[in-house]
Motif scaffolding. Structure first.
Motif, PDB file in Angstrom:
ATOM      1  N   THR A 132       0.863  -1.174   0.034  1.00 16.97           N
ATOM      2  CA  THR A 132       0.095  -0.127  -0.005  1.00 16.97           C
ATOM      3  C   THR A 132       0.906   1.073  -0.055  1.00 16.97           C
ATOM      4  O   THR A 132       1.607   1.398   0.885  1.00 16.97           O
ATOM      5  CB  THR A 132      -0.887   0.008   1.171  1.00 16.97           C
ATOM      6  N   ALA A 133       0.882   2.207  -1.057  1.00 15.78           N
ATOM      7  CA  ALA A 133       1.539   3.257  -1.280  1.00 15.78           C
ATOM      8  C   ALA A 133       0.642   4.525  -0.516  1.00 15.78           C
ATOM      9  O   ALA A 133      -0.533   4.531  -0.964  1.00 15.78           O
ATOM     10  CB  ALA A 133       2.023   3.331  -2.800  1.00 15.78           C
ATOM     11  N   THR A 134       1.031   5.507  -0.356  1.00 17.68           N
ATOM     12  CA  THR A 134       0.723   6.802   0.049  1.00 17.68           C
ATOM     13  C   THR A 134       1.162   7.739  -0.829  1.00 17.68           C
ATOM     14  O   THR A 134       2.161   7.980  -1.074  1.00 17.68           O
ATOM     15  CB  THR A 134       1.084   7.414   1.662  1.00 17.68           C
ATOM     16  N   VAL A 135       0.077   8.535  -1.313  1.00 15.33           N
ATOM     17  CA  VAL A 135       0.191   9.844  -2.331  1.00 15.33           C
ATOM     18  C   VAL A 135       0.791  10.850  -1.466  1.00 15.33           C
ATOM     19  O   VAL A 135       0.202  11.329  -0.529  1.00 15.33           O
ATOM     20  CB  VAL A 135      -1.023  10.202  -2.821  1.00 15.33           C
ATOM     21  N   VAL A 136       1.936  11.099  -1.845  1.00 19.53           N
ATOM     22  CA  VAL A 136       2.593  12.380  -0.910  1.00 19.53           C
ATOM     23  C   VAL A 136       2.715  13.725  -1.703  1.00 19.53           C
ATOM     24  O   VAL A 136       3.126  14.615  -1.087  1.00 19.53           O
ATOM     25  CB  VAL A 136       4.167  12.091  -0.660  1.00 19.53           C
ATOM     26  N   ASP A 137       2.321  13.782  -2.956  1.00 22.51           N
ATOM     27  CA  ASP A 137       2.475  14.928  -3.780  1.00 22.51           C
ATOM     28  C   ASP A 137       1.634  14.691  -5.028  1.00 22.51           C
ATOM     29  O   ASP A 137       1.675  13.798  -5.482  1.00 22.51           O
ATOM     30  CB  ASP A 137       3.814  15.388  -4.182  1.00 22.51           C
ATOM     31  N   VAL A 138       0.899  15.877  -5.349  1.00 25.51           N
ATOM     32  CA  VAL A 138       0.227  15.917  -6.770  1.00 25.51           C
ATOM     33  C   VAL A 138       0.888  17.068  -7.429  1.00 25.51           C
ATOM     34  O   VAL A 138       0.374  18.211  -7.067  1.00 25.51           O
ATOM     35  CB  VAL A 138      -1.382  15.819  -6.526  1.00 25.51           C
ATOM     36  N   GLN A 139       1.200  17.113  -8.607  1.00 18.99           N
ATOM     37  CA  GLN A 139       1.770  18.121  -9.275  1.00 18.99           C
ATOM     38  C   GLN A 139       0.637  18.498 -10.268  1.00 18.99           C
ATOM     39  O   GLN A 139       0.221  17.516 -11.040  1.00 18.99           O
ATOM     40  CB  GLN A 139       3.078  17.916  -9.905  1.00 18.99           C
ATOM     41  N   GLU A 140       0.438  19.557 -10.717  1.00 19.81           N
ATOM     42  CA  GLU A 140      -0.701  19.926 -11.596  1.00 19.81           C
ATOM     43  C   GLU A 140       0.125  20.826 -12.884  1.00 19.81           C
ATOM     44  O   GLU A 140       0.906  21.723 -12.459  1.00 19.81           O
ATOM     45  CB  GLU A 140      -1.869  20.616 -11.212  1.00 19.81           C
ATOM     46  N   GLU A 141      -0.286  20.595 -13.898  1.00 14.04           N
ATOM     47  CA  GLU A 141       0.344  21.240 -15.011  1.00 14.04           C
ATOM     48  C   GLU A 141      -0.801  21.604 -16.132  1.00 14.04           C
ATOM     49  O   GLU A 141      -1.590  20.688 -16.522  1.00 14.04           O
ATOM     50  CB  GLU A 141       1.593  20.686 -15.552  1.00 14.04           C
ATOM     51  N   TRP A 142      -0.771  22.812 -16.479  1.00 19.61           N
ATOM     52  CA  TRP A 142      -1.536  23.306 -17.553  1.00 19.61           C
ATOM     53  C   TRP A 142      -1.097  22.797 -18.924  1.00 19.61           C
ATOM     54  O   TRP A 142       0.054  23.349 -19.337  1.00 19.61           O
ATOM     55  CB  TRP A 142      -2.109  24.814 -17.321  1.00 19.61           C
ATOM     56  N   VAL A 143      -1.878  22.160 -19.691  1.00 17.59           N
ATOM     57  CA  VAL A 143      -1.201  21.619 -20.998  1.00 17.59           C
ATOM     58  C   VAL A 143      -2.216  22.370 -21.960  1.00 17.59           C
ATOM     59  O   VAL A 143      -3.343  22.168 -22.122  1.00 17.59           O
ATOM     60  CB  VAL A 143      -1.364  19.937 -21.011  1.00 17.59           C
ATOM     61  N   GLN A 144      -1.244  22.969 -22.725  1.00 20.64           N
ATOM     62  CA  GLN A 144      -1.870  23.834 -24.181  1.00 20.64           C
ATOM     63  C   GLN A 144      -1.797  22.638 -25.210  1.00 20.64           C
ATOM     64  O   GLN A 144      -0.679  22.214 -25.508  1.00 20.64           O
ATOM     65  CB  GLN A 144      -1.251  24.879 -24.433  1.00 20.64           C
ATOM     66  N   SER A 145      -2.994  22.371 -25.890  1.00 22.64           N
ATOM     67  CA  SER A 145      -3.228  21.518 -26.914  1.00 22.64           C
ATOM     68  C   SER A 145      -2.593  22.131 -28.053  1.00 22.64           C
ATOM     69  O   SER A 145      -2.816  23.214 -28.472  1.00 22.64           O
ATOM     70  CB  SER A 145      -4.590  21.080 -27.111  1.00 22.64           C
ATOM     71  N   ALA A 146      -1.770  21.213 -29.078  1.00 24.61           N
ATOM     72  CA  ALA A 146      -1.100  21.562 -30.113  1.00 24.61           C
ATOM     73  C   ALA A 146      -2.276  21.513 -31.142  1.00 24.61           C
ATOM     74  O   ALA A 146      -2.264  22.170 -32.221  1.00 24.61           O
ATOM     75  CB  ALA A 146      -0.046  20.748 -30.575  1.00 24.61           C
TER      76      ALA A 146
END
Length: 141
Positions: A39-53
């Motif tokens: 069982t793993a624990t989520v320690v970080d969630v990174q968010e990135e705005w992706v502009q579509s080509a």
């Protein structure tokens, strides 16, 4: 150069298809190595705005979850979680598989599914590349 582009693309599709098939077969063959559920624990969630080509596809937010887990008292991570979910947040847990002989190697609970997808996509690309290559050579006669 323009006259060689179709043949180069066809051959590239065959080569990439073969690489995908081999990768899928290796994933399925290695599935037995992943013999420990943790069982793993989520320690970080990174968010990135992706502009579509592509103008038809909307810009969107991509989340990447990082997990930590422990095997035999040894901590591993943070590493990218093998399964991603748009609703995942820090503190969530997820079950993963790891290799008992090399716990730093992890996988989702169903590594076979990814292998099958790679084999199918690779086979389709290889067949399409072969058909395209044959058509190009037939036209040249």
């Amino acid at each position: 150069m323009k006259k060689f582009t179709p043949i180069i693309l066809s051959i590239a599709a065959v080569v990439l298809g073969i690489v995908f098939v081999i990768s899928g077969i290796k994933t399925i063959a290695d599935r037995d190595l992943y013999d420990t559920t943790v069982t793993a624990t989520v320690v970080d969630v990174q968010e990135e705005w992706v502009q579509s080509a592509d103008s038809e596809e909307a810009d969107h937010l991509e989340k990447t979850a990082y997990i930590e887990y422990e095997v035999n008292g040894e901590k591993f991570g943070p590493v990218i979680a093998p399964t991603q979910d748009e609703n995942i947040k820090v503190g969530d847990t997820q079950d993963i598989l790891c290799q008992s002989k090399n716990p730093s190697k992890i996988s989702s609970l169903n590594p076979t599914k990814g292998g099958v997808i790679f084999i199918v996509l690779g086979a389709l690309a290889a067949v399409a590349g072969c058909v395209s290559t044959i058509r190009i050579f037939i036209k040249k006669r």
